[in-house]
Design an enzyme around this catalytic site. Structure first.
Site, PDB file in Angstrom:
ATOM      1  N   ASP A   1      -5.686  -0.545  -1.845  1.00 24.68           N
ATOM      2  CA  ASP A   1      -6.553  -1.357  -2.700  1.00 24.68           C
ATOM      3  C   ASP A   1      -7.809  -1.834  -1.993  1.00 24.68           C
ATOM      4  O   ASP A   1      -7.896  -1.822  -0.764  1.00 24.68           O
ATOM      5  CB  ASP A   1      -5.795  -2.592  -3.188  1.00 24.68           C
ATOM      6  CG  ASP A   1      -5.647  -3.637  -2.073  1.00 24.68           C
ATOM      7  OD1 ASP A   1      -5.253  -3.258  -0.947  1.00 24.68           O
ATOM      8  OD2 ASP A   1      -5.949  -4.821  -2.312  1.00 24.68           O
TER       9      ASP A   1
ATOM     10  N   PHE B   1     -13.709   2.634   5.160  1.00 21.78           N
ATOM     11  CA  PHE B   1     -12.761   2.021   4.244  1.00 21.78           C
ATOM     12  C   PHE B   1     -12.424   2.964   3.086  1.00 21.78           C
ATOM     13  O   PHE B   1     -13.308   3.592   2.501  1.00 21.78           O
ATOM     14  CB  PHE B   1     -13.341   0.717   3.697  1.00 21.78           C
ATOM     15  CG  PHE B   1     -12.348  -0.113   2.957  1.00 21.78           C
ATOM     16  CD1 PHE B   1     -11.417  -0.878   3.643  1.00 21.78           C
ATOM     17  CD2 PHE B   1     -12.324  -0.117   1.569  1.00 21.78           C
ATOM     18  CE1 PHE B   1     -10.487  -1.631   2.964  1.00 21.78           C
ATOM     19  CE2 PHE B   1     -11.388  -0.874   0.878  1.00 21.78           C
ATOM     20  CZ  PHE B   1     -10.474  -1.632   1.572  1.00 21.78           C
TER      21      PHE B   1
ATOM     22  N   GLU C   1       4.197   3.931   6.157  1.00 18.80           N
ATOM     23  CA  GLU C   1       2.958   3.155   6.031  1.00 18.80           C
ATOM     24  C   GLU C   1       1.933   3.940   5.224  1.00 18.80           C
ATOM     25  O   GLU C   1       1.928   5.175   5.243  1.00 18.80           O
ATOM     26  CB  GLU C   1       2.366   2.884   7.426  1.00 18.80           C
ATOM     27  CG  GLU C   1       2.621   1.489   7.966  1.00 18.80           C
ATOM     28  CD  GLU C   1       1.787   0.399   7.292  1.00 18.80           C
ATOM     29  OE1 GLU C   1       1.380   0.550   6.125  1.00 18.80           O
ATOM     30  OE2 GLU C   1       1.550  -0.618   7.953  1.00 18.80           O
ATOM     31  N   ASP C   2       1.051   3.228   4.555  1.00 19.60           N
ATOM     32  CA  ASP C   2      -0.064   3.894   3.886  1.00 19.60           C
ATOM     33  C   ASP C   2      -1.116   4.319   4.903  1.00 19.60           C
ATOM     34  O   ASP C   2      -1.623   5.425   4.868  1.00 19.60           O
ATOM     35  CB  ASP C   2      -0.687   2.992   2.801  1.00 19.60           C
ATOM     36  CG  ASP C   2      -1.027   1.589   3.313  1.00 19.60           C
ATOM     37  OD1 ASP C   2      -0.658   1.248   4.457  1.00 19.60           O
ATOM     38  OD2 ASP C   2      -1.662   0.831   2.565  1.00 19.60           O
TER      39      ASP C   2
ATOM     40  N   ARG D   1      -5.479   0.699  -6.623  1.00 18.51           N
ATOM     41  CA  ARG D   1      -4.188   1.270  -6.196  1.00 18.51           C
ATOM     42  C   ARG D   1      -3.714   2.384  -7.120  1.00 18.51           C
ATOM     43  O   ARG D   1      -2.966   3.260  -6.720  1.00 18.51           O
ATOM     44  CB  ARG D   1      -3.102   0.189  -6.170  1.00 18.51           C
ATOM     45  CG  ARG D   1      -3.320  -0.900  -5.146  1.00 18.51           C
ATOM     46  CD  ARG D   1      -2.037  -1.702  -4.994  1.00 18.51           C
ATOM     47  NE  ARG D   1      -2.253  -2.976  -4.333  1.00 18.51           N
ATOM     48  CZ  ARG D   1      -2.298  -3.154  -3.022  1.00 18.51           C
ATOM     49  NH1 ARG D   1      -2.159  -2.132  -2.219  1.00 18.51           N
ATOM     50  NH2 ARG D   1      -2.483  -4.349  -2.513  1.00 18.51           N
TER      51      ARG D   1
ATOM     52  N   GLY E   1       0.765  -1.240   0.000  1.00 16.37           N
ATOM     53  CA  GLY E   1       0.000   0.000   0.000  1.00 16.37           C
ATOM     54  C   GLY E   1       0.795   1.289   0.000  1.00 16.37           C
ATOM     55  O   GLY E   1       0.319   2.309  -0.473  1.00 16.37           O
TER      56      GLY E   1
ATOM     57  N   ASP F   1      -4.504   1.624  11.078  1.00 14.02           N
ATOM     58  CA  ASP F   1      -5.926   1.412  11.394  1.00 14.02           C
ATOM     59  C   ASP F   1      -6.034   1.041  12.871  1.00 14.02           C
ATOM     60  O   ASP F   1      -6.029   1.921  13.743  1.00 14.02           O
ATOM     61  CB  ASP F   1      -6.432   0.317  10.446  1.00 14.02           C
ATOM     62  CG  ASP F   1      -7.899  -0.011  10.599  1.00 14.02           C
ATOM     63  OD1 ASP F   1      -8.583   0.633  11.406  1.00 14.02           O
ATOM     64  OD2 ASP F   1      -8.388  -0.927   9.910  1.00 14.02           O
TER      65      ASP F   1
HETATM   66  P1  5GP Z   1      -3.821  -2.201  11.285  1.00 12.86           P
HETATM   67  O1  5GP Z   1      -2.893  -3.338  11.571  1.00 12.86           O
HETATM   68  O2  5GP Z   1      -3.300  -0.862  11.728  1.00 12.86           O
HETATM   69  O3  5GP Z   1      -5.206  -2.485  11.780  1.00 12.86           O
HETATM   70  O4  5GP Z   1      -4.010  -2.159   9.717  1.00 12.86           O
HETATM   71  C1  5GP Z   1      -3.046  -1.670   8.868  1.00 12.86           C
HETATM   72  C2  5GP Z   1      -3.232  -2.209   7.477  1.00 12.86           C
HETATM   73  O5  5GP Z   1      -4.618  -2.478   7.203  1.00 12.86           O
HETATM   74  C3  5GP Z   1      -2.810  -1.193   6.440  1.00 12.86           C
HETATM   75  O6  5GP Z   1      -1.445  -1.306   6.121  1.00 12.86           O
HETATM   76  C4  5GP Z   1      -3.713  -1.537   5.272  1.00 12.86           C
HETATM   77  O7  5GP Z   1      -3.121  -2.543   4.482  1.00 12.86           O
HETATM   78  C5  5GP Z   1      -4.968  -2.096   5.888  1.00 12.86           C
HETATM   79  N1  5GP Z   1      -6.062  -1.109   5.965  1.00 12.86           N
HETATM   80  C6  5GP Z   1      -6.602  -0.574   7.073  1.00 12.86           C
HETATM   81  N2  5GP Z   1      -7.603   0.268   6.783  1.00 12.86           N
HETATM   82  C7  5GP Z   1      -7.708   0.267   5.429  1.00 12.86           C
HETATM   83  C8  5GP Z   1      -8.570   0.975   4.503  1.00 12.86           C
HETATM   84  O8  5GP Z   1      -9.448   1.781   4.844  1.00 12.86           O
HETATM   85  N3  5GP Z   1      -8.345   0.724   3.189  1.00 12.86           N
HETATM   86  C9  5GP Z   1      -7.402  -0.152   2.741  1.00 12.86           C
HETATM   87  N4  5GP Z   1      -7.303  -0.304   1.419  1.00 12.86           N
HETATM   88  N5  5GP Z   1      -6.575  -0.816   3.583  1.00 12.86           N
HETATM   89  C10 5GP Z   1      -6.740  -0.606   4.897  1.00 12.86           C
END
Ligand code: 5GP
Length: 177
Positions: A162, A155, A102-103, A168, A48, A106
Protein backbone atom coordinates in the site's frame (compact mmCIF):
# COMPACT_ATOMS: atom_id res chain seq x y z
CA UNK A 1 2.46 2.27 -20.02
CA UNK A 2 -0.59 2.95 -17.83
CA UNK A 3 -0.04 5.58 -15.16
CA UNK A 4 -2.17 5.44 -12.02
CA UNK A 5 -2.63 7.79 -9.11
CA UNK A 6 -2.68 6.71 -5.47
CA UNK A 7 -3.31 9.63 -3.12
CA UNK A 8 -0.97 12.40 -4.34
CA UNK A 9 1.57 10.21 -6.18
CA UNK A 10 1.73 8.87 -9.73
CA UNK A 11 2.87 5.32 -10.40
CA UNK A 12 3.66 3.35 -13.56
CA UNK A 13 3.38 -0.38 -14.13
CA UNK A 14 6.52 -2.20 -13.06
CA UNK A 15 5.57 -5.90 -12.84
CA UNK A 16 2.56 -7.28 -14.70
CA UNK A 17 0.10 -9.71 -13.18
CA UNK A 18 1.39 -12.45 -15.46
CA UNK A 19 5.03 -11.81 -14.53
CA UNK A 20 4.19 -11.91 -10.82
CA UNK A 21 2.12 -15.09 -11.08
CA UNK A 22 4.80 -16.85 -13.11
CA UNK A 23 7.49 -15.97 -10.57
CA UNK A 24 5.33 -16.95 -7.58
CA UNK A 25 4.84 -20.36 -9.21
CA UNK A 26 8.62 -20.70 -9.65
CA UNK A 27 9.20 -19.87 -5.97
CA UNK A 28 6.56 -22.42 -4.94
CA UNK A 29 8.19 -25.05 -7.16
CA UNK A 30 11.54 -24.39 -5.47
CA UNK A 31 9.93 -24.69 -2.02
CA UNK A 32 8.08 -27.86 -3.07
CA UNK A 33 11.42 -29.38 -4.04
CA UNK A 34 13.39 -28.13 -1.01
CA UNK A 35 10.75 -29.20 1.52
CA UNK A 36 9.67 -32.50 -0.04
CA UNK A 37 8.69 -34.89 2.76
CA UNK A 38 8.65 -32.05 5.31
CA UNK A 39 5.77 -29.99 6.62
CA UNK A 40 6.84 -26.35 6.81
CA UNK A 41 4.99 -23.68 8.75
CA UNK A 42 4.64 -20.46 6.76
CA UNK A 43 4.47 -17.31 8.87
CA UNK A 44 3.07 -14.56 6.68
CA UNK A 45 3.65 -11.01 7.84
CA UNK A 46 0.57 -8.81 7.52
CA UNK A 47 -0.65 -6.64 5.97
CA UNK A 48 1.47 -6.47 2.83
CA UNK A 49 2.13 -10.17 2.27
CA UNK A 50 -1.47 -11.40 2.22
CA UNK A 51 -1.76 -11.69 -1.58
CA UNK A 52 1.68 -13.17 -2.12
CA UNK A 53 1.15 -15.62 0.76
CA UNK A 54 -2.20 -16.75 -0.66
CA UNK A 55 -0.90 -17.24 -4.21
CA UNK A 56 2.29 -18.95 -3.02
CA UNK A 57 0.35 -21.25 -0.70
CA UNK A 58 -2.05 -22.26 -3.49
CA UNK A 59 0.90 -23.41 -5.61
CA UNK A 60 2.28 -25.71 -2.91
CA UNK A 61 1.93 -29.44 -3.43
CA UNK A 62 3.67 -30.45 -0.17
CA UNK A 63 1.91 -30.54 3.19
CA UNK A 64 2.20 -27.13 4.80
CA UNK A 65 0.70 -24.94 7.51
CA UNK A 66 0.28 -21.19 7.50
CA UNK A 67 -0.36 -18.50 10.09
CA UNK A 68 -0.49 -14.73 9.85
CA UNK A 69 1.14 -12.24 12.17
CA UNK A 70 1.37 -8.50 12.30
CA UNK A 71 4.45 -6.35 12.89
CA UNK A 72 4.30 -2.57 12.93
CA UNK A 73 7.16 -0.60 11.36
CA UNK A 74 6.13 1.45 8.34
CA UNK A 75 4.36 4.77 7.92
CA UNK A 76 3.83 6.59 4.61
CA UNK A 77 6.69 6.22 2.15
CA UNK A 78 9.58 5.85 4.60
CA UNK A 79 10.40 2.91 6.79
CA UNK A 80 10.34 4.03 10.43
CA UNK A 81 12.68 1.14 11.04
CA UNK A 82 11.35 0.11 14.43
CA UNK A 83 9.51 -3.13 14.88
CA UNK A 84 6.96 -2.14 17.49
CA UNK A 85 5.09 -5.33 18.08
CA UNK A 86 4.18 -8.76 16.77
CA UNK A 87 0.64 -10.00 17.16
CA UNK A 88 -0.86 -13.38 16.49
CA UNK A 89 2.02 -15.81 16.81
CA UNK A 90 0.37 -18.63 18.70
CA UNK A 91 2.09 -21.65 17.21
CA UNK A 92 4.90 -23.34 19.08
CA UNK A 93 7.85 -23.19 16.70
CA UNK A 94 10.05 -25.72 18.45
CA UNK A 95 11.52 -28.16 15.90
CA UNK A 96 9.38 -26.70 13.08
CA UNK A 97 10.57 -25.88 9.58
CA UNK A 98 9.62 -22.21 9.47
CA UNK A 99 9.38 -20.03 6.37
CA UNK A 100 8.73 -16.32 6.89
CA UNK A 101 6.67 -14.77 4.08
CA UNK A 102 7.27 -11.06 3.43
CA UNK A 103 6.03 -8.72 0.74
CA UNK A 104 9.25 -6.73 0.59
CA UNK A 105 12.60 -6.56 2.33
CA UNK A 106 13.89 -2.98 2.19
CA UNK A 107 16.57 -1.99 4.74
CA UNK A 108 16.20 -5.39 6.40
CA UNK A 109 15.52 -3.87 9.80
CA UNK A 110 12.07 -5.38 10.29
CA UNK A 111 13.29 -8.95 9.93
CA UNK A 112 16.64 -8.23 11.57
CA UNK A 113 14.71 -7.22 14.71
CA UNK A 114 12.12 -9.93 14.48
CA UNK A 115 14.09 -13.06 13.56
CA UNK A 116 15.86 -13.41 16.93
CA UNK A 117 12.43 -13.56 18.62
CA UNK A 118 11.59 -16.58 16.51
CA UNK A 119 15.06 -18.05 16.95
CA UNK A 120 14.47 -18.23 20.71
CA UNK A 121 11.77 -20.79 20.08
CA UNK A 122 14.32 -23.10 18.45
CA UNK A 123 12.70 -23.91 15.12
CA UNK A 124 14.46 -26.72 13.22
CA UNK A 125 15.06 -24.30 10.35
CA UNK A 126 14.19 -20.69 9.58
CA UNK A 127 14.08 -19.29 6.07
CA UNK A 128 12.73 -16.14 4.44
CA UNK A 129 10.60 -15.93 1.30
CA UNK A 130 10.05 -12.40 0.03
CA UNK A 131 8.35 -11.33 -3.15
CA UNK A 132 10.45 -8.19 -3.48
CA UNK A 133 13.96 -7.33 -2.29
CA UNK A 134 15.50 -3.86 -2.50
CA UNK A 135 18.97 -5.30 -2.13
CA UNK A 136 20.66 -1.95 -2.78
CA UNK A 137 18.77 -0.49 0.22
CA UNK A 138 20.16 -3.09 2.62
CA UNK A 139 21.33 -1.64 5.93
CA UNK A 140 20.95 -4.73 8.09
CA UNK A 141 22.68 -7.73 6.56
CA UNK A 142 19.99 -10.21 5.76
CA UNK A 143 19.88 -12.63 2.88
CA UNK A 144 16.37 -13.81 2.00
CA UNK A 145 16.36 -17.45 0.85
CA UNK A 146 13.59 -17.11 -1.75
CA UNK A 147 13.35 -13.80 -3.63
CA UNK A 148 10.76 -13.08 -6.29
CA UNK A 149 12.29 -9.92 -7.73
CA UNK A 150 15.30 -7.82 -6.80
CA UNK A 151 14.05 -4.27 -7.41
CA UNK A 152 15.59 -0.79 -7.40
CA UNK A 153 15.28 1.43 -4.35
CA UNK A 154 12.04 3.11 -5.45
CA UNK A 155 8.67 3.03 -3.71
CA UNK A 156 6.19 0.45 -5.07
CA UNK A 157 2.51 -0.33 -4.53
CA UNK A 158 0.09 -3.06 -5.56
CA UNK A 159 -0.35 -6.80 -5.06
CA UNK A 160 -0.80 -6.31 -1.33
CA UNK A 161 1.55 -3.35 -0.88
CA UNK A 162 0.00 0.00 0.00
CA UNK A 163 0.69 3.69 -0.03
CA UNK A 164 -1.00 5.08 3.07
CA UNK A 165 -3.65 2.37 3.03
CA UNK A 166 -4.47 2.37 -0.69
CA UNK A 167 -3.29 0.31 -3.65
CA UNK A 168 -3.26 -3.13 -2.07
CA UNK A 169 -5.99 -4.43 -4.40
CA UNK A 170 -4.00 -3.83 -7.60
CA UNK A 171 -3.09 -7.06 -9.41
CA UNK A 172 0.14 -5.56 -10.74
CA UNK A 173 3.04 -3.85 -8.98
CA UNK A 174 3.55 -0.16 -9.72
CA UNK A 175 6.62 2.02 -9.18
CA UNK A 176 6.49 5.68 -8.16
CA UNK A 177 7.32 8.12 -10.97
P1 5GP B 1 12.55 -2.88 6.15
O1 5GP B 1 12.38 -3.10 7.62
O2 5GP B 1 13.16 -4.05 5.43
O3 5GP B 1 13.26 -1.59 5.87
O4 5GP B 1 11.11 -2.63 5.56
C1 5GP B 1 10.20 -3.64 5.37
C2 5GP B 1 8.80 -3.11 5.31
O5 5GP B 1 8.78 -1.77 4.79
C3 5GP B 1 7.94 -3.92 4.37
O6 5GP B 1 7.32 -5.00 5.03
C4 5GP B 1 6.95 -2.89 3.88
O7 5GP B 1 5.85 -2.81 4.76
C5 5GP B 1 7.68 -1.57 3.92
N1 5GP B 1 8.20 -1.16 2.60
C6 5GP B 1 9.49 -1.06 2.23
N2 5GP B 1 9.61 -0.63 0.96
C7 5GP B 1 8.34 -0.44 0.51
C8 5GP B 1 7.80 -0.01 -0.76
O8 5GP B 1 8.49 0.29 -1.75
N3 5GP B 1 6.44 0.02 -0.83
C9 5GP B 1 5.63 -0.29 0.21
N4 5GP B 1 4.31 -0.20 -0.01
N5 5GP B 1 6.11 -0.71 1.40
C10 5GP B 1 7.44 -0.77 1.54
Amino acid sequence: MPVIKVHDKSFETYLSEETIQQRVKELADAINADYAGKRPLFIAILNGSFMFAADLFKCLTIEAEICFIKLASYKGMKSSGNVVTSIGLEDDLFDKEVIIVEDIVDTGKTLHNFLPKLGHQQPRSLRIATLLHKSEATVYPLKPDYVGFDIPNKFVVGYGLDYNGLGRNLKEIYQVI
